[in-house]
Scaffold this motif. Structure first.
Motif, PDB file in Angstrom:
ATOM      1  N   ALA A   1      -0.987  -2.106   9.156  1.00 22.87           N
ATOM      2  CA  ALA A   1      -1.664  -1.012   8.453  1.00 22.87           C
ATOM      3  C   ALA A   1      -1.002  -0.739   7.107  1.00 22.87           C
ATOM      4  O   ALA A   1      -1.693  -0.461   6.109  1.00 22.87           O
ATOM      5  CB  ALA A   1      -1.647   0.251   9.325  1.00 22.87           C
ATOM      6  N   GLU A   2       0.318  -0.809   7.066  1.00 23.21           N
ATOM      7  CA  GLU A   2       1.025  -0.599   5.796  1.00 23.21           C
ATOM      8  C   GLU A   2       0.769  -1.751   4.835  1.00 23.21           C
ATOM      9  O   GLU A   2       0.635  -1.541   3.621  1.00 23.21           O
ATOM     10  CB  GLU A   2       2.518  -0.437   6.066  1.00 23.21           C
ATOM     11  CG  GLU A   2       2.864   0.876   6.750  1.00 23.21           C
ATOM     12  CD  GLU A   2       4.272   0.909   7.306  1.00 23.21           C
ATOM     13  OE1 GLU A   2       4.797   2.018   7.486  1.00 23.21           O
ATOM     14  OE2 GLU A   2       4.851  -0.166   7.577  1.00 23.21           O
ATOM     15  N   GLN A   3       0.697  -2.959   5.341  1.00 20.02           N
ATOM     16  CA  GLN A   3       0.426  -4.112   4.492  1.00 20.02           C
ATOM     17  C   GLN A   3      -0.904  -3.973   3.755  1.00 20.02           C
ATOM     18  O   GLN A   3      -1.053  -4.439   2.629  1.00 20.02           O
ATOM     19  CB  GLN A   3       0.452  -5.399   5.321  1.00 20.02           C
ATOM     20  CG  GLN A   3       1.835  -5.766   5.831  1.00 20.02           C
ATOM     21  CD  GLN A   3       1.827  -6.928   6.794  1.00 20.02           C
ATOM     22  OE1 GLN A   3       0.842  -7.649   6.909  1.00 20.02           O
ATOM     23  NE2 GLN A   3       2.924  -7.119   7.514  1.00 20.02           N
ATOM     24  N   GLU A   4      -1.865  -3.298   4.380  1.00 18.16           N
ATOM     25  CA  GLU A   4      -3.163  -3.099   3.740  1.00 18.16           C
ATOM     26  C   GLU A   4      -3.074  -2.205   2.510  1.00 18.16           C
ATOM     27  O   GLU A   4      -3.957  -2.235   1.654  1.00 18.16           O
ATOM     28  CB  GLU A   4      -4.157  -2.504   4.743  1.00 18.16           C
ATOM     29  CG  GLU A   4      -4.557  -3.464   5.859  1.00 18.16           C
ATOM     30  CD  GLU A   4      -5.573  -2.865   6.800  1.00 18.16           C
ATOM     31  OE1 GLU A   4      -6.014  -1.704   6.549  1.00 18.16           O
ATOM     32  OE2 GLU A   4      -5.936  -3.526   7.790  1.00 18.16           O
ATOM     33  N   LEU A   5      -2.023  -1.411   2.410  1.00 17.59           N
ATOM     34  CA  LEU A   5      -1.846  -0.512   1.265  1.00 17.59           C
ATOM     35  C   LEU A   5      -1.096  -1.172   0.114  1.00 17.59           C
ATOM     36  O   LEU A   5      -1.008  -0.599  -0.977  1.00 17.59           O
ATOM     37  CB  LEU A   5      -1.099   0.748   1.700  1.00 17.59           C
ATOM     38  CG  LEU A   5      -1.791   1.645   2.722  1.00 17.59           C
ATOM     39  CD1 LEU A   5      -0.884   2.811   3.089  1.00 17.59           C
ATOM     40  CD2 LEU A   5      -3.121   2.148   2.185  1.00 17.59           C
ATOM     41  N   ILE A   6      -0.528  -2.349   0.343  1.00 15.82           N
ATOM     42  CA  ILE A   6       0.247  -3.037  -0.696  1.00 15.82           C
ATOM     43  C   ILE A   6      -0.698  -3.925  -1.505  1.00 15.82           C
ATOM     44  O   ILE A   6      -1.361  -4.811  -0.960  1.00 15.82           O
ATOM     45  CB  ILE A   6       1.371  -3.872  -0.076  1.00 15.82           C
ATOM     46  CG1 ILE A   6       2.333  -2.960   0.697  1.00 15.82           C
ATOM     47  CG2 ILE A   6       2.124  -4.650  -1.158  1.00 15.82           C
ATOM     48  CD1 ILE A   6       3.398  -3.712   1.477  1.00 15.82           C
ATOM     49  N   THR A   7      -0.765  -3.686  -2.805  1.00 11.47           N
ATOM     50  CA  THR A   7      -1.673  -4.442  -3.657  1.00 11.47           C
ATOM     51  C   THR A   7      -0.926  -5.592  -4.329  1.00 11.47           C
ATOM     52  O   THR A   7       0.190  -5.411  -4.830  1.00 11.47           O
ATOM     53  CB  THR A   7      -2.297  -3.545  -4.735  1.00 11.47           C
ATOM     54  OG1 THR A   7      -1.252  -2.986  -5.547  1.00 11.47           O
ATOM     55  CG2 THR A   7      -3.080  -2.413  -4.114  1.00 11.47           C
ATOM     56  N   PRO A   8      -1.498  -6.794  -4.342  1.00 12.98           N
ATOM     57  CA  PRO A   8      -0.860  -7.910  -5.050  1.00 12.98           C
ATOM     58  C   PRO A   8      -0.674  -7.561  -6.529  1.00 12.98           C
ATOM     59  O   PRO A   8      -1.547  -6.949  -7.151  1.00 12.98           O
ATOM     60  CB  PRO A   8      -1.856  -9.053  -4.866  1.00 12.98           C
ATOM     61  CG  PRO A   8      -2.635  -8.694  -3.639  1.00 12.98           C
ATOM     62  CD  PRO A   8      -2.751  -7.197  -3.684  1.00 12.98           C
ATOM     63  N   THR A   9       0.461  -7.933  -7.068  1.00 11.41           N
ATOM     64  CA  THR A   9       0.823  -7.611  -8.449  1.00 11.41           C
ATOM     65  C   THR A   9       1.009  -8.891  -9.251  1.00 11.41           C
ATOM     66  O   THR A   9       1.698  -9.815  -8.807  1.00 11.41           O
ATOM     67  CB  THR A   9       2.134  -6.801  -8.483  1.00 11.41           C
ATOM     68  OG1 THR A   9       1.928  -5.554  -7.799  1.00 11.41           O
ATOM     69  CG2 THR A   9       2.578  -6.521  -9.908  1.00 11.41           C
ATOM     70  N   LEU A  10       0.391  -8.955 -10.422  1.00 18.85           N
ATOM     71  CA  LEU A  10       0.606 -10.085 -11.328  1.00 18.85           C
ATOM     72  C   LEU A  10       1.932  -9.864 -12.040  1.00 18.85           C
ATOM     73  O   LEU A  10       2.098  -8.906 -12.797  1.00 18.85           O
ATOM     74  CB  LEU A  10      -0.525 -10.181 -12.345  1.00 18.85           C
ATOM     75  CG  LEU A  10      -0.388 -11.311 -13.371  1.00 18.85           C
ATOM     76  CD1 LEU A  10      -0.453 -12.676 -12.683  1.00 18.85           C
ATOM     77  CD2 LEU A  10      -1.466 -11.207 -14.449  1.00 18.85           C
ATOM     78  N   CYS A  11       2.886 -10.741 -11.779  1.00 20.83           N
ATOM     79  CA  CYS A  11       4.217 -10.646 -12.383  1.00 20.83           C
ATOM     80  C   CYS A  11       4.297 -11.607 -13.565  1.00 20.83           C
ATOM     81  O   CYS A  11       4.218 -12.826 -13.396  1.00 20.83           O
ATOM     82  CB  CYS A  11       5.291 -10.988 -11.358  1.00 20.83           C
ATOM     83  SG  CYS A  11       5.461  -9.762 -10.045  1.00 20.83           S
ATOM     84  N   THR A  12       4.449 -11.047 -14.743  1.00 23.18           N
ATOM     85  CA  THR A  12       4.617 -11.831 -15.958  1.00 23.18           C
ATOM     86  C   THR A  12       6.038 -11.603 -16.474  1.00 23.18           C
ATOM     87  O   THR A  12       6.842 -10.940 -15.831  1.00 23.18           O
ATOM     88  CB  THR A  12       3.583 -11.412 -17.014  1.00 23.18           C
ATOM     89  OG1 THR A  12       3.782 -10.017 -17.325  1.00 23.18           O
ATOM     90  CG2 THR A  12       2.157 -11.591 -16.482  1.00 23.18           C
TER      91      THR A  12
END
Length: 227
Positions: free
Chosen positions: A92-103
């Protein structure tokens, strides 16, 4: 410092500098506890929170061997997005984590998309302009300071320089160094892909750590979707 906000009741108005709890990870020396992780809010975009762990949660090498390596290919990125991610957060917590583009990962280091990541030099400098330098100073949990089977043991500063200490519950505790994701640089030769950047003494940004050094800590960062 304001009260912690549990993730399930996190107010959309959470401001930079506030503390939330989200996920669990061992904090005690034995490594069997499931202590809530405290995160400092770095930014609130209105739709997501950008957060950094308050404490150094573990001690890891940036990469297992002393070789030229990018953030994309290093062992620490793999560990954060696999072992740590699954250990620290429920489905359930993983669903709240948004993928982030790391530059801005270093010269010749490709952009990545990560669920959990390390801060970059540019992000540290931007956040310092808002929160001041104190957020850079961090101490390790008991678990982070415990020597691991792979030889990693968090270095704790002990030179009696006031800027390298934090007072926790009235006790003076030495800070520790923690990794950033950028490739390092050397004064004489420039970009050094066998080195990585870290936050070191007096909360300064240093660029010369060998990627396989064992005494450096991990402060994960991530972005949380606001419901």
């Amino acid at each position: 410092m304001r009260d912690d906000h549990p993730a399930s009741t996190l107010p959309r108005s959470a401001q930079p500098g506030e503390i939330i709890t989200f996920g669990t990870y061992p904090h005690m020396a034995g490594g069997t506890d499931r202590t809530p992780i405290r995160w400092r809010v770095l930014q609130n975009s209105g739709s997501e929170l950008f957060v950094l762990s308050v404490s150094i949660l573990d001690c890891k090498r940036y990469h297992g061997t002393y070789v030229d390596i990018t953030w994309r290919d290093c062992d620490l990125r793999r560990w954060l997005n696999d072992e740590f991610y699954h250990a620290a957060f429920s489905p359930a917590e993983q669903e709240l984590i948004t993928p982030t583009l790391c530059t801005d990962n270093g010269e010749g280091s490709p952009d990545t998309e990560d669920r959990v990541f390390l801060l970059s030099v540019a992000e540290v400098e931007q956040i310092t302009a808002v929160l001041g330098k104190d957020f850079r100073r961090a101490t390790g949990t008991e678990y982070a300071r415990t020597k691991k089977a792979d030889g990693c043991r968090l270095y704790v500063m002990d030179k009696n320089v006031e800027a390298d200490y934090i007072y926790e519950d009235g006790t003076k505790v030495g800070c520790s160094w923690w990794w950033l994701r950028n490739q390092g640089t050397l004064k004489d030769s420039g970009n050094a892909p066998s080195r990585a950047v870290f936050v070191g003494t007096r909360a300064s940004i240093r660029h010369y750590a060998r990627v396989n050094r064992t005494g450096y800590g991990v402060r994960p960062a991530l972005k949380l979707r606001l419901r």
